[in-house]
Design a protein around this motif. Structure first.
Motif, PDB file in Angstrom:
ATOM      1  N   LEU A   9       0.828  -1.210   0.000  1.00  9.65           N
ATOM      2  CA  LEU A   9       0.000   0.000   0.000  1.00  9.65           C
ATOM      3  C   LEU A   9       0.867   1.268   0.000  1.00  9.65           C
ATOM      4  O   LEU A   9       0.546   2.245  -0.677  1.00  9.65           O
ATOM      5  CB  LEU A   9      -0.959  -0.003   1.208  1.00  9.65           C
ATOM      6  CG  LEU A   9      -1.840   1.237   1.352  1.00  9.65           C
ATOM      7  CD1 LEU A   9      -2.684   1.496   0.097  1.00  9.65           C
ATOM      8  CD2 LEU A   9      -2.757   1.110   2.574  1.00  9.65           C
ATOM      9  N   SER A  10       1.979   1.224   0.715  1.00  9.56           N
ATOM     10  CA  SER A  10       2.832   2.420   0.773  1.00  9.56           C
ATOM     11  C   SER A  10       3.406   2.738  -0.614  1.00  9.56           C
ATOM     12  O   SER A  10       3.542   3.910  -0.974  1.00  9.56           O
ATOM     13  CB  SER A  10       3.961   2.250   1.802  1.00  9.56           C
ATOM     14  OG  SER A  10       4.900   1.317   1.354  1.00  9.56           O
ATOM     15  N   GLU A  11       3.689   1.696  -1.387  1.00  8.91           N
ATOM     16  CA  GLU A  11       4.209   1.924  -2.750  1.00  8.91           C
ATOM     17  C   GLU A  11       3.154   2.618  -3.605  1.00  8.91           C
ATOM     18  O   GLU A  11       3.445   3.550  -4.361  1.00  8.91           O
ATOM     19  CB  GLU A  11       4.631   0.602  -3.410  1.00  8.91           C
ATOM     20  CG  GLU A  11       5.895  -0.030  -2.808  1.00  8.91           C
ATOM     21  CD  GLU A  11       7.111   0.906  -2.784  1.00  8.91           C
ATOM     22  OE1 GLU A  11       7.251   1.709  -3.719  1.00  8.91           O
ATOM     23  OE2 GLU A  11       7.899   0.840  -1.816  1.00  8.91           O
ATOM     24  N   LYS A  12       1.916   2.142  -3.442  1.00 11.36           N
ATOM     25  CA  LYS A  12       0.793   2.720  -4.193  1.00 11.36           C
ATOM     26  C   LYS A  12       0.628   4.208  -3.826  1.00 11.36           C
ATOM     27  O   LYS A  12       0.483   5.064  -4.701  1.00 11.36           O
ATOM     28  CB  LYS A  12      -0.469   1.943  -3.790  1.00 11.36           C
ATOM     29  CG  LYS A  12      -1.624   2.052  -4.721  1.00 11.36           C
ATOM     30  CD  LYS A  12      -2.621   0.938  -4.395  1.00 11.36           C
ATOM     31  CE  LYS A  12      -4.037   1.441  -4.373  1.00 11.36           C
ATOM     32  NZ  LYS A  12      -5.009   0.414  -3.989  1.00 11.36           N
ATOM     33  N   ILE A  13       0.710   4.491  -2.532  1.00 10.75           N
ATOM     34  CA  ILE A  13       0.557   5.884  -2.079  1.00 10.75           C
ATOM     35  C   ILE A  13       1.723   6.736  -2.590  1.00 10.75           C
ATOM     36  O   ILE A  13       1.536   7.857  -3.048  1.00 10.75           O
ATOM     37  CB  ILE A  13       0.440   5.938  -0.541  1.00 10.75           C
ATOM     38  CG1 ILE A  13      -0.881   5.303  -0.105  1.00 10.75           C
ATOM     39  CG2 ILE A  13       0.541   7.373  -0.020  1.00 10.75           C
ATOM     40  CD1 ILE A  13      -1.016   5.033   1.372  1.00 10.75           C
ATOM     41  N   LYS A  14       2.917   6.169  -2.538  1.00 11.60           N
ATOM     42  CA  LYS A  14       4.091   6.942  -2.975  1.00 11.60           C
ATOM     43  C   LYS A  14       3.996   7.277  -4.471  1.00 11.60           C
ATOM     44  O   LYS A  14       4.416   8.354  -4.900  1.00 11.60           O
ATOM     45  CB  LYS A  14       5.382   6.173  -2.660  1.00 11.60           C
ATOM     46  CG  LYS A  14       5.732   6.277  -1.170  1.00 11.60           C
ATOM     47  CD  LYS A  14       7.144   5.828  -0.888  1.00 11.60           C
ATOM     48  CE  LYS A  14       7.168   4.438  -0.377  1.00 11.60           C
ATOM     49  NZ  LYS A  14       8.483   3.933  -0.014  1.00 11.60           N
ATOM     50  N   ASN A  15       3.440   6.349  -5.253  1.00 18.01           N
ATOM     51  CA  ASN A  15       3.255   6.639  -6.684  1.00 18.01           C
ATOM     52  C   ASN A  15       2.300   7.810  -6.879  1.00 18.01           C
ATOM     53  O   ASN A  15       2.522   8.676  -7.729  1.00 18.01           O
ATOM     54  CB  ASN A  15       2.721   5.400  -7.419  1.00 18.01           C
ATOM     55  CG  ASN A  15       3.813   4.363  -7.591  1.00 18.01           C
ATOM     56  OD1 ASN A  15       5.012   4.686  -7.571  1.00 18.01           O
ATOM     57  ND2 ASN A  15       3.435   3.106  -7.725  1.00 18.01           N
ATOM     58  N   LYS A  16       1.230   7.827  -6.055  1.00 18.73           N
ATOM     59  CA  LYS A  16       0.262   8.939  -6.137  1.00 18.73           C
ATOM     60  C   LYS A  16       0.926  10.245  -5.708  1.00 18.73           C
ATOM     61  O   LYS A  16       0.712  11.293  -6.305  1.00 18.73           O
ATOM     62  CB  LYS A  16      -0.939   8.650  -5.236  1.00 18.73           C
ATOM     63  CG  LYS A  16      -1.943   7.743  -5.873  1.00 18.73           C
ATOM     64  CD  LYS A  16      -3.341   8.009  -5.296  1.00 18.73           C
ATOM     65  CE  LYS A  16      -4.291   6.913  -5.710  1.00 18.73           C
ATOM     66  NZ  LYS A  16      -4.892   6.192  -4.586  1.00 18.73           N
ATOM     67  N   VAL A  17       1.737  10.166  -4.672  1.00 20.32           N
ATOM     68  CA  VAL A  17       2.443  11.362  -4.183  1.00 20.32           C
ATOM     69  C   VAL A  17       3.352  11.896  -5.291  1.00 20.32           C
ATOM     70  O   VAL A  17       3.424  13.102  -5.528  1.00 20.32           O
ATOM     71  CB  VAL A  17       3.248  11.041  -2.896  1.00 20.32           C
ATOM     72  CG1 VAL A  17       4.220  12.166  -2.572  1.00 20.32           C
ATOM     73  CG2 VAL A  17       2.315  10.810  -1.712  1.00 20.32           C
ATOM     74  N   LYS A  18       4.010  10.984  -5.989  1.00 18.90           N
ATOM     75  CA  LYS A  18       4.924  11.389  -7.053  1.00 18.90           C
ATOM     76  C   LYS A  18       4.165  12.176  -8.134  1.00 18.90           C
ATOM     77  O   LYS A  18       4.652  13.197  -8.630  1.00 18.90           O
ATOM     78  CB  LYS A  18       5.637  10.175  -7.654  1.00 18.90           C
ATOM     79  CG  LYS A  18       6.763  10.585  -8.553  1.00 18.90           C
ATOM     80  CD  LYS A  18       7.651   9.475  -8.994  1.00 18.90           C
ATOM     81  CE  LYS A  18       8.768   9.979  -9.885  1.00 18.90           C
ATOM     82  NZ  LYS A  18       8.423  11.031 -10.815  1.00 18.90           N
ATOM     83  N   GLU A  19       2.964  11.682  -8.460  1.00 17.64           N
ATOM     84  CA  GLU A  19       2.141  12.398  -9.449  1.00 17.64           C
ATOM     85  C   GLU A  19       1.820  13.816  -8.955  1.00 17.64           C
ATOM     86  O   GLU A  19       1.867  14.774  -9.719  1.00 17.64           O
ATOM     87  CB  GLU A  19       0.820  11.646  -9.676  1.00 17.64           C
ATOM     88  CG  GLU A  19       0.979  10.407 -10.540  1.00 17.64           C
ATOM     89  CD  GLU A  19      -0.286   9.554 -10.569  1.00 17.64           C
ATOM     90  OE1 GLU A  19      -1.380  10.090 -10.291  1.00 17.64           O
ATOM     91  OE2 GLU A  19      -0.161   8.349 -10.869  1.00 17.64           O
ATOM     92  N   GLU A  20       1.514  13.922  -7.663  1.00 24.20           N
ATOM     93  CA  GLU A  20       1.206  15.244  -7.071  1.00 24.20           C
ATOM     94  C   GLU A  20       2.435  16.148  -7.121  1.00 24.20           C
ATOM     95  O   GLU A  20       2.339  17.342  -7.401  1.00 24.20           O
ATOM     96  CB  GLU A  20       0.790  15.083  -5.596  1.00 24.20           C
ATOM     97  CG  GLU A  20      -0.459  14.267  -5.391  1.00 24.20           C
ATOM     98  CD  GLU A  20      -1.698  15.123  -5.299  1.00 24.20           C
ATOM     99  OE1 GLU A  20      -1.610  16.324  -5.591  1.00 24.20           O
ATOM    100  OE2 GLU A  20      -2.760  14.575  -4.963  1.00 24.20           O
ATOM    101  N   VAL A  21       3.592  15.560  -6.841  1.00 21.70           N
ATOM    102  CA  VAL A  21       4.843  16.340  -6.872  1.00 21.70           C
ATOM    103  C   VAL A  21       5.071  16.862  -8.288  1.00 21.70           C
ATOM    104  O   VAL A  21       5.379  18.047  -8.482  1.00 21.70           O
ATOM    105  CB  VAL A  21       6.056  15.485  -6.402  1.00 21.70           C
ATOM    106  CG1 VAL A  21       7.374  16.223  -6.619  1.00 21.70           C
ATOM    107  CG2 VAL A  21       5.911  15.093  -4.930  1.00 21.70           C
TER     108      VAL A  21
END
Ligand code: NAD
Length: 282
Positions: A9-21
Motif C-alpha cells: 500500500l505504501s508503494e501505491k501511495i508513494k506513486n500517487k504522491v509522485k504524481e502530485e509532486v
C-alpha cells in the motif's frame, strides 16, 4: 488470515504522491521537507535516512539539519524559526527523542502548525481531538489508511489500543473515535491487559515489547495491527507473537512490512498537504 500489506500500500501511495509532486513542479513549486536530527542515536539516524530517501524518490526536496548532542535549546529554536520562515520548505519535523537538556514540548511548539507534518504540535493535536481538519501523526494515520484499503469498517467496532503515547496511542484514539469506533486504550498501568484485548474486534498495539500480545489475548477472527518495532537477535520484530496470533486473526500486519512503511508514506502525503495549504494561503 489476510496480511495487511503496508509495504504494498505504501508503494501505491508513494506513486500517487509522485504524481502530485510532478503537478506542483509544473506550477513551479517543489515540495520541500526539512528534518532536524540531534545526536547520534542509530535508530534516529536510520529513520531520518529513510525519510530523506523517500522524499528524493518521489522528487521532493529534502534537507537534514544535523546537530551534535551538545546543541543548546536556543540554537535549535533559532533553526526552527529559520525553517518556519523559509518558503521553500513546506514541512518540518524534529526527529525524536531529543537530548534530556532540551525541552521537547517547547521545541515541538516552535514548529509552525502549517508545516507540522508530524502532527505533534498541540494546535494540530487539539484539532485532531475535536475531529477538525489537521495534520495527524503519520503512524496512526497510516493505520487508518490500511483499514480503508482493506475495506475494514470501523463504525461501532470495539477497538483496543495498547500503548498511550502522544505520537501513537493518543492520536490513534482520536482518529478512531472520529470514525465512530468504540475505543479502549491501555497502558503500563492497565490492571489486566488481556481482559481488554480479548473482547476487542480490533487490537492495535504500539508499546515496544516483543511478544506482549500472545494468541490467548486475542479473540478468534480479530484484526491485529502491530506498530511496535524491536530488535531481537539482530532481527526486527513487533509487539505481537506473529506466528501464533496470525493463526487466530482475520487480518494482521507483519513487522517489518506493515505499519513502518505506511508511516513514511504518510509523511510524504502530509508534506504534499502542507505544500498545497501554503500555496493557497500565499
Ligand atoms: P513510548 O515509550 O512513548 O510509549 C509506550 C506506551 O506503551 C506507553 O503508553 C506505555 O504506558 C505503554 N506500555 C509500556 N509497557 C506496557 C505494557 N506492558 N502493557 C501495556 N502498555 C504498556 O513509545 P512510542 O514512541 O509510542 O513507541 C511505541 C512502539 O512503537 C515502539 O516499539 C516504537 O519503536 C514503535 N513505533 C513504530 C512506528 C512505526 O512506524 N511503525 C512509529 C513510532 C513508534
Amino acid at each position: 488470515m489476510r496480511i495487511l500489506d503496508g509495504k504494498k500500500l505504501s508503494e501505491k501511495i508513494k506513486n500517487k504522491v509522485k504524481e502530485e509532486v510532478d503537478k506542483l513542479k509544473k506550477e513551479g513549486i517543489t515540495p520541500g521537507l526539512a528534518v532536524i536530527l540531534v545526536g547520534n542515536d542509530p535508530a534516529s539516524q536510520t529513520y531520518v535516512k529513510m525519510k530523506k530517501g523517500a522524499c528524493e524518490k518521489v522528487g521532493m526536496y529534502s534537507v537534514v539539519h544535523e546537530f551534535p548532542e551538545s546543541i543548546s535549546e536556543k540554537e535549535l529554536l533559532t533553526t526552527i524559526e529559520m525553517i518556519n520562515k523559509n518558503p521553500n520548505l513546506h514541512g518540518l519535523l524534529v526527529q525524536l527523542p531529543l537530548p534530556k537538556h532540551i525541552d521537547t514540548t517547547k521545541v515541538l511548539e516552535a514548529v509552525a502548525p502549517e508545516k507540522d507534518v508530524d502532527g505533534f504540535h498541540p494546535y494540530n493535536m487539539g484539532k485532531l481531538f475535536e475531529g477538525l481538519e489537521s495534520f495527524a501523526p503519520c503512524t496512526p494515520l497510516g493505520v487508518m489508511e490500511l483499514f480503508k484499503e482493506y475495506n475494514i469498517n470501523l463504525k461501532g467496532k470495539d477497538i483496543c489500543i495498547v500503548g498511550a503515547s502522544n505520537i501513537v496511542g493518543k492520536p490513534m484514539l482520536s482518529l478512531l473515535l472520529n470514525a465512530w469506533a468504540t475505543v479502549d486504550i491501555c497502558h503500563i498501568e492497565t490492571k489486566d491487559l488481556a481482559t481488554h484485548t480479548k473482547r476487542a474486534d480490533i487490537v492495535i498495539v504500539g508499546v515496544g515489547k516483543p511478544n506482549l500480545i500472545t494468541a490467548d489475548m486475542v479473540k478468534e477472527g480479530a484484526i491485529v495491527v502491530d506498530i511496535g518495532i524491536n530488535k531481537v537477535d539482530g532481527k526486527i520484530v513487533g509487539d505481537v507473537d506473529f506466528e501464533n496470533v496470525s493463526k487466530k486473526a482475520a487480518y494482521i500486519t507483519p513487522v517489518p512490512g506493515g505499519t513502518g512503511p505506511m508511516t513514511i508514506a504518510m509523511l510524504l502525503k502530509n508534506t504534499i498537504k502542507a505544500t498545497k495549504l501554503q500555496k493557497e494561503n500565499k
